[in-house]
Design a protein around this motif. Sequence first.
Motif, PDB file in Angstrom:
ATOM      1  N   LEU A 245      -6.396 -19.871 -13.230  1.00 40.16           N
ATOM      2  CA  LEU A 245      -6.559 -21.182 -13.858  1.00 40.16           C
ATOM      3  C   LEU A 245      -5.757 -22.240 -13.103  1.00 40.16           C
ATOM      4  CD1 LEU A 245      -7.560 -22.897 -16.271  1.00 40.16           C
ATOM      5  CD2 LEU A 245      -5.413 -22.333 -17.400  1.00 40.16           C
TER       6      LEU A 245
ATOM      7  N   LEU B 164      -7.104 -25.489 -11.028  1.00 39.71           N
ATOM      8  CA  LEU B 164      -6.690 -26.870 -11.282  1.00 39.71           C
ATOM      9  C   LEU B 164      -6.099 -27.502 -10.030  1.00 39.71           C
ATOM     10  CD1 LEU B 164      -5.167 -26.461 -14.848  1.00 39.71           C
ATOM     11  CD2 LEU B 164      -7.293 -27.599 -14.233  1.00 39.71           C
TER      12      LEU B 164
ATOM     13  N   GLY C 280      -8.852 -28.418  -7.814  1.00 38.73           N
ATOM     14  CA  GLY C 280      -9.496 -29.631  -8.335  1.00 38.73           C
ATOM     15  C   GLY C 280      -8.712 -30.867  -7.974  1.00 38.73           C
TER      16      GLY C 280
ATOM     17  N   VAL D 195      -9.143 -31.761  -4.383  1.00 34.20           N
ATOM     18  CA  VAL D 195     -10.445 -32.411  -4.139  1.00 34.20           C
ATOM     19  C   VAL D 195     -10.388 -33.877  -4.545  1.00 34.20           C
ATOM     20  CG1 VAL D 195     -12.861 -32.462  -4.830  1.00 34.20           C
ATOM     21  CG2 VAL D 195     -11.761 -30.290  -4.309  1.00 34.20           C
TER      22      VAL D 195
END
Lengths: 187, 256
Positions: free
Chosen positions: A19, A23, A26, A29
């Motif tokens: 997880l 994150l 993410g 990105v």
Amino acid sequence: MDTHQVESPDMSMTTRRRLIASLLAGGAVIAAAPLFAGQASAAEAGGPPQRDPADNEALNSSLERESRMVATYRKAIVGLTENDLIAMTLILDHHVAYAQALTGYLAVDVVNPSSAPLASPAGSVASIARQLATLEDQTATIHTNIIGTIKGIDAAMLLASIVTVETRHAAALELIAGSSPIAAIGN
Amino acid sequence: MKKTSTSSAISRRTMLRSSGALAATTAVLAACSSTRPSVARIGESPTTVKLEEVAVTDVILLRTAMSMEIMAAAMLSDSAVTAIASKDTAPVIAAFAAGHTSQLEDLRVLISARNGEAYTETNAKLMQAYGQTALDLVASGKLATDTLPLTLAIETLIASTYQYFVSLATEPAVRADLVRLGGRSSRRAAITAQLINGGTGGFAPANDKDGVALVATLPSAFGSLSTVQVQLGPVNEVGSRTTVLMDTPSLNSLIY
């Protein structure tokens, strides 16, 4: 008695590590999104740095000069009265502000500056002003030469804002020393 | 004993994982999105030609500095000023104008050393924005006392311009040259302030007995980049005069 038990699968497909990794990916990105959008500023990427540690030595010499100017003005104002005292104290305060600004900029990189006076201006107001005008000119030249060597924009802007006023000091003091307006223009 | 299982298809972990993936996907899609307007339009739409992005180089700054020096020299030697300047101030103002003209050669050398082309015109945008207005006010007021405040404003503006350009210049050597050139205008500004309000009493900011601010030779400890304000021209029917605001060049008044 009813008991409620949460059943965990033997091997979870979603671990805490996965997880967090997701994150983080993410976030990476999102951070890289402007690059994909083609909107990154080339000037920001290739322009001069805001500050450069290599400038510190030169800036410390600027600080030392200002510290010595403060000490010089403290000697010069002894014995002055009324408007002459107010005017010279104003310039003294300016140099205190310059030393404080440079100290704040350098922060932990400050090398303890000398506070020995550069001269002992004495005599009439005109005589004191003449000596201080010369020192102001020299100080402005020192800072200007340092601007030509340092890379950081922030430090260059700070020194430029100091030189702008120190040249005013020099010209005003020359007039008080008795120079004509045209002679006080300098070169 | 009754055993209740909560192993559901939508668990908290699954939801957090999905949310993270959704946020990342959204960011990627947003980055790739087009800036084209999505609003429907009826009829012909005008074509928008995007302006070319031009980087502000050191040569552009130096060319703009030339345009500012030319503007300063032109304003100080304009007949609106020279016709009303007193015999004491006229030679000083003329010397200042000559100083601006002589600095053009310094700038020309700096520009040609960087393979640039010298600029030989005034800054038309700033002349239109406030230069001509200031001269028109001086001409209509015909007050000899307007010449020194105008000179002070011009010299302060030029000094501020060079100081501001330091933040835009790339090459350290150019920054130093800009400061050197600006320092000359700073000196002229101090001399002008002393001609208006002379002696050591004129150094610090102060007010007269009516509470009106006097001209100070040393108005601040650090060089200011704020708008230069000067009151010029005839007194109007309510007893006030026009305030002209002079700003340093910005992106729309640089000489590219």
